[in-house]
Design a protein around this motif. Structure first.
Motif, mmCIF file in Angstrom:
data_model
loop_
_atom_site.group_PDB
_atom_site.id
_atom_site.type_symbol
_atom_site.label_atom_id
_atom_site.label_comp_id
_atom_site.label_asym_id
_atom_site.label_seq_id
_atom_site.Cartn_x
_atom_site.Cartn_y
_atom_site.Cartn_z
ATOM 1 N N CYS A 63 0.846 -1.193 0.000
ATOM 2 C CA CYS A 63 0.000 0.000 0.000
ATOM 3 C C CYS A 63 0.886 1.249 0.000
ATOM 4 C CB CYS A 63 -0.904 -0.013 1.222
ATOM 5 S SG CYS A 63 -1.939 1.466 1.340
ATOM 6 N N GLU A 71 -0.359 4.446 0.107
ATOM 7 C CA GLU A 71 -1.134 5.622 0.525
ATOM 8 C C GLU A 71 -0.330 6.604 1.374
ATOM 9 O OE1 GLU A 71 -4.651 6.695 0.344
ATOM 10 O OE2 GLU A 71 -4.469 5.512 -1.501
ATOM 11 N N TYR A 72 0.638 6.101 2.130
ATOM 12 C CA TYR A 72 1.388 6.986 3.034
ATOM 13 C C TYR A 72 2.639 7.585 2.383
ATOM 14 C CZ TYR A 72 -1.658 5.124 6.668
ATOM 15 O OH TYR A 72 -2.747 4.777 7.405
ATOM 16 N N VAL A 73 2.985 7.063 1.214
ATOM 17 C CA VAL A 73 4.106 7.643 0.466
ATOM 18 C C VAL A 73 3.598 7.856 -0.963
ATOM 19 C CG1 VAL A 73 6.588 7.484 0.019
ATOM 20 C CG2 VAL A 73 5.595 6.201 1.899
ATOM 21 N N PRO A 74 2.565 8.705 -1.107
ATOM 22 C CA PRO A 74 1.831 8.761 -2.373
ATOM 23 C C PRO A 74 2.667 9.264 -3.539
ATOM 24 C CG PRO A 74 1.095 10.497 -0.871
ATOM 25 C CD PRO A 74 2.025 9.621 -0.093
ATOM 26 N N ALA A 88 4.155 0.975 2.654
ATOM 27 C CA ALA A 88 5.332 1.826 2.565
ATOM 28 C C ALA A 88 5.169 2.911 3.623
ATOM 29 C CB ALA A 88 5.430 2.440 1.173
ATOM 30 N N ARG A 121 9.985 6.961 2.138
ATOM 31 C CA ARG A 121 10.858 6.720 0.996
ATOM 32 C C ARG A 121 12.295 6.763 1.484
ATOM 33 N NH1 ARG A 121 8.501 11.247 -2.160
ATOM 34 N NH2 ARG A 121 9.471 10.280 -3.975
ATOM 35 N N ARG A 147 12.923 11.288 8.538
ATOM 36 C CA ARG A 147 12.934 12.750 8.428
ATOM 37 C C ARG A 147 12.470 13.307 9.776
ATOM 38 N NH1 ARG A 147 13.961 10.368 4.666
ATOM 39 N NH2 ARG A 147 12.993 10.056 2.643
ATOM 40 N N ALA A 168 1.457 12.173 6.160
ATOM 41 C CA ALA A 168 0.225 11.491 5.743
ATOM 42 C C ALA A 168 -0.168 10.431 6.762
ATOM 43 C CB ALA A 168 0.430 10.852 4.367
#
Lengths: 85, 362, 347
Positions: free
Chosen positions: A33, A35-38, A53, A56, B252, B258
């Motif tokens: 998924c 969604e959290y690192v779109p 994820a 990054r 970070r 998000a």
């Protein structure tokens, strides 16, 4: 806690309104998924925990970290085995 | 760059180790908070390569171990119900409640399934509309965004047969509790890198300042652990107590906005009992009121769960570095890896099991 | 607030369960408990090993049985049928036997599609022909729809052991080189990749194979091979721990020398598994005197099922019963006996 593994984004798809990616972990592929690192794009590395994820991976900072380790080794050589830099 | 092999390079490790050896002038006690870091330390034999005076205290960051007995008993009761598919991460299955575990429930006919991701549980709920699917949502801040997403998805998909049994725990309140303990010996923390990938580093400066303790955000590969130790020892030797990020490729300062937004929406802070430790105020998350329909505790009236903890071993003191494993009366006699009294003797990375193994080695 | 550390304890996994749980079939410590504390006392004074060498008249026979409950029944590179034949063939081969005859007993779940049973039977026939053994007797039972899980197969085999061949942990000696016939963890990862709840994409395919030809080639070198085992359930870790325990010797492995393919290592990293505890098929571990190791290795590498054979460690007199690995960083770690079922970790 929290076994998370780096993997490379192979493709990105929208499934049922959820941003998903196929991620390659050195030959092992898993749907993840995104969604959290779109904004992660194909070819980028992300760190994955329980199928999500969560961040990054920053190549520049990884290279800098490794270069720092290498410099430490050189310093050690220069100052002898137990020398202080 | 594959971000794995590069960070276990033996030559670079030798450089870091030399540096650590060169900078240490006296003994220090460091705690790695996270069970994953403990695993890495034992798996690579890192503890044996550190200077004799550097003691690694293995912290409480094992989510399955600290999940309260009452919650596990509730999970066992729900999993035993005939119309339920109970989904869990694999390592939770072996953790016992009062006298039995999820394996036992399965052997009695309960439908208990191991999933890799919480999303697999949502998929099961869609595929089995006539069954109740319950996911055991445990873990630290790293795992919480994944579990939160299931609730959001279940709502969006209109799933009425999905719920979450939530027992999330939070790292910063635990660090505070450890530092407040009267016999605390911890002088520096290697903070859990992946928790910080989600939450950032903002919660730590007040802790470092208040308790005058260095906190180094640390990764999980061998070089990461060594760098965490090097930075922590460097600070201790220099008399500093700062928050440093030794895992910048994955952490970070601001964390993952998000994920944090999702956490704020789905969960709310609650007091949480840590198994074997006791209640730590504000150290957990539960589902927010507006997601109550997805709360398994609410959906399943399991009623009063009567808990009965097994006789306690002294692994709590071992975890704190207050007691060496072989100073425990049961060590090596009543308590061995074959017949363990506590998890520190059970898992291969447990302090007692490692101690037992290496005592027999030397 | 204050914490009372006196009471800080981790929960302990249950080892003494009142009923059978999956872990009893995992090939690790729980399986061992079941054998040692339940079966052995009931059966009398015997050593229950993967295959027994018995005498009948003047013949020395190796005799072995094995049940297969593989889930899923079909996986990349093979099926329960191949495993059922090769598994028993290999148990016989580890005694140094030439496998001759097999029996096959099936427990079939009501509702299992006939084509699936047919595929399994075909796979068994092909595997038997490839191994040069004959399936000569069998049995079939059917159980209720809700009391089975597809197809269970039990194979029993007999083989002939040549005079003078004596293999087993009792012959292991300090100094023995530890050899392995090829890459580790491949079969286990192939099966895990299609197990419900864990599915992942991989090119890894099971490498199940009959090993008696390889064993014959090793014995033909004239080397005094001490011990052979196939590290199936519980992986190399379980097998070496069993040998170390039975032989009252220590084993020292060099991690750098372990043939763990990158894909296996990565899959294990992803799931939090130890590749040394992952199941193998078509592989063997051999203990041979150090001065004969190169000769045996050369013979193994000439054989199709031993092409990637290598030396991974040594038996030592120190720390009897324990398996220890030298890590890539130069530290050591203890390679423990798996306890029950292998489970993915989240931490």
């Amino acid at each position: 806690m929290c076994l998370a593994v780096p993997g490379r984004v192979l493709s990105v798809v929208e499934t049922d309104g959820t941003r998903m990616a196929e991620v390659d972990f050195g030959g092992v592929r898993k749907d993840v998924c995104l969604e959290y690192v779109p904004d992660a794009t194909v070819g980028e590395y992300v760190i994955v925990h329980v199928g999500f994820a969560i961040q990054r991976l920053d190549e520049e900072s990884a290279i800098r970290t490794l270069a720092g380790f290498a410099r430490l080794g050189l310093l050690n050589e220069e100052f002898g085995e137990r020398g202080t830099p | 760059m594959k971000y794995l092999d590069e960070f276990s390079d033996p030559d670079l490790a030798a450089g870091l180790l030399e540096q650590i050896h060169a900078s240490v002038t006296r003994p220090w006690a460091l705690m790695e908070v996270c069970g994953g870091q403990t695993h890495s330390i034992i798996r690579h034999g890192i503890d044996q390569l550190l200077p004799d005076g550097i003691e690694m205290i293995h912290g409480p960051g094992c989510p399955v171990c600290v999940t309260p007995l009452e919650t596990i008993d509730r999970a066992l009761a729900i999993a035993a119900q005939p119309d339920v598919i109970f989904c869990s991460f694999g390592d939770m299955l072996r953790v016992p409640g009062s006298g039995r575990d999820l394996f036992t429930v399965r052997s009695e006919g309960g439908d208990v399934r191991v999933v890799y991701s919480p999303l697999d549980a949502v998929r099961l709920a869609r595929e089995n509309p006539d069954r109740e699917v319950v996911f055991f949502g445990i873990g630290f801040e790293t795992t919480a965004p994944a579990n939160a997403m299931t609730v959001r998805q279940a709502r969006r998909l209109g799933l009425r047969n999905f719920s979450l049994l939530v027992s999330h725990v939070l790292v910063p309140p635990a660090i505070a509790a450890i530092m407040e303990a009267p016999r605390c010996r911890v002088q520096a923390f290697l903070a859990a890198g992946h928790v910080c990938s989600v939450m950032g580093t903002g919660e730590y400066p007040p802790l470092a300042a208040k308790y005058r303790v260095p906190i180094v955000v640390t990764g999980f590969e061998p070089l990461d652990i060594l760098e965490g130790v090097r930075q922590a020892v460097g600070q201790l030797e220099a008399g500093r107590h700062e928050v440093r990020n030794a895992y910048p490729r994955a952490v970070r300062d601001e964390g993952n906005p998000a994920a944090m937004a999702m956490l704020r929406d789905v969960f709310e802070v609650t007091d949480r009992t840590w198994r074997g430790i006791g209640m730590i105020p504000g150290s957990g998350w539960r589902l927010a009121e507006r997601y109550r329909e997805f709360d398994a505790e609410h959906r399943f009236a399991v009623g009063d769960v009567r808990t009965a903890e097994s006789p306690l071993c002294r692994s709590g003191e071992v975890l704190q570095g207050l007691l060496k494993p072989d100073e425990c009366a049961a060590f090596g006699t009543r308590c061995t890896p074959r017949n363990p009294l506590g998890a520190t003797m059970v898992s291969s990375e447990g302090a007692c099991a490692a101690y037992y193994a290496y005592r027999r080695l030397s | 607030m204050t914490i009372d550390f006196e009471g800080w304890a981790c929960p302990l996994p249950l080892r003494d369960t009142p009923a059978i749980v999956m872990g009893h079939g995992g090939g690790g410590a729980m399986s061992g408990d079941l054998i040692n504390h339940l079966f052995l006392p009931a059966f009398g004074d015997v050593a229950l090993t993967d295959s027994a060498v018995v005498t009948a008249g003047t013949a020395r026979l190796a005799f072995s049985t094995d049940s297969f409950v593989v889930r899923p029944m079909f996986f990349p590179g093979g099926s329960i049928g191949d495993l059922a034949v090769n598994g028993t063939v290999n148990d016989l081969a580890m005694s140094g036997a030439t496998p001759l005859y097999l029996s096959a007993a099936f427990i079939l779940q009501e509702g299992t599609p006939l084509p699936a049973v047919g595929r399994i039977a075909t796979a068994m026939g092909e595997a038997a022909r490839a191994a040069g053994v004959r399936l000569v007797t069998g049995d079939t039972k059917v159980v209720d729809f809700d009391s089975g899980d597809g197809v269970y197969v039990t194979t029993t085999g007999i083989g002939l052991v040549a005079d003078g061949v004596d293999l087993g942990p009792h012959r292991a000696t300090a100094g023995d080189a530890v050899l392995v016939s090829g890459p580790l963890g491949v079969h286990g990862v192939a099966v895990l990749s299609c197990r419900q709840g864990l599915e992942f994409g991989t090119e890894v395919r099971s490498d199940t194979a009959p090993l008696h030809g390889l064993v014959a080639a090793m014995l033909a070198t004239g080397a005094d091979v001490h011990t052979l085992r196939d590290p199936t359930r519980g992986g190399l870790a379980a097998t070496l721990n069993e040998i170390a325990g039975a032989a009252k010797l220590g084993v020292e492995l060099v991690e750098r020398d372990l043939p763990v393919p990158a894909e296996v290592a990565d899959a294990c990293h992803l799931l939090g598994l130890d590749p040394l505890q992952v199941a193998n098929e078509g592989k063997l571990v051999a203990l041979v005197p150090p001065d004969q190791a190169d000769r045996v290795l050369a013979a193994m590498r000439e054989h199709p099922y031993g092409r990637d054979a290598c030396r991974i460690g040594v038996c030592v007199a120190e720390h009897p019963g324990m398996v220890v690995a030298r890590t890539g960083l130069g530290g050591t770690r203890v390679v423990t006996m798996p306890i029950g079922e292998q489970l993915p970790r989240i931490c």
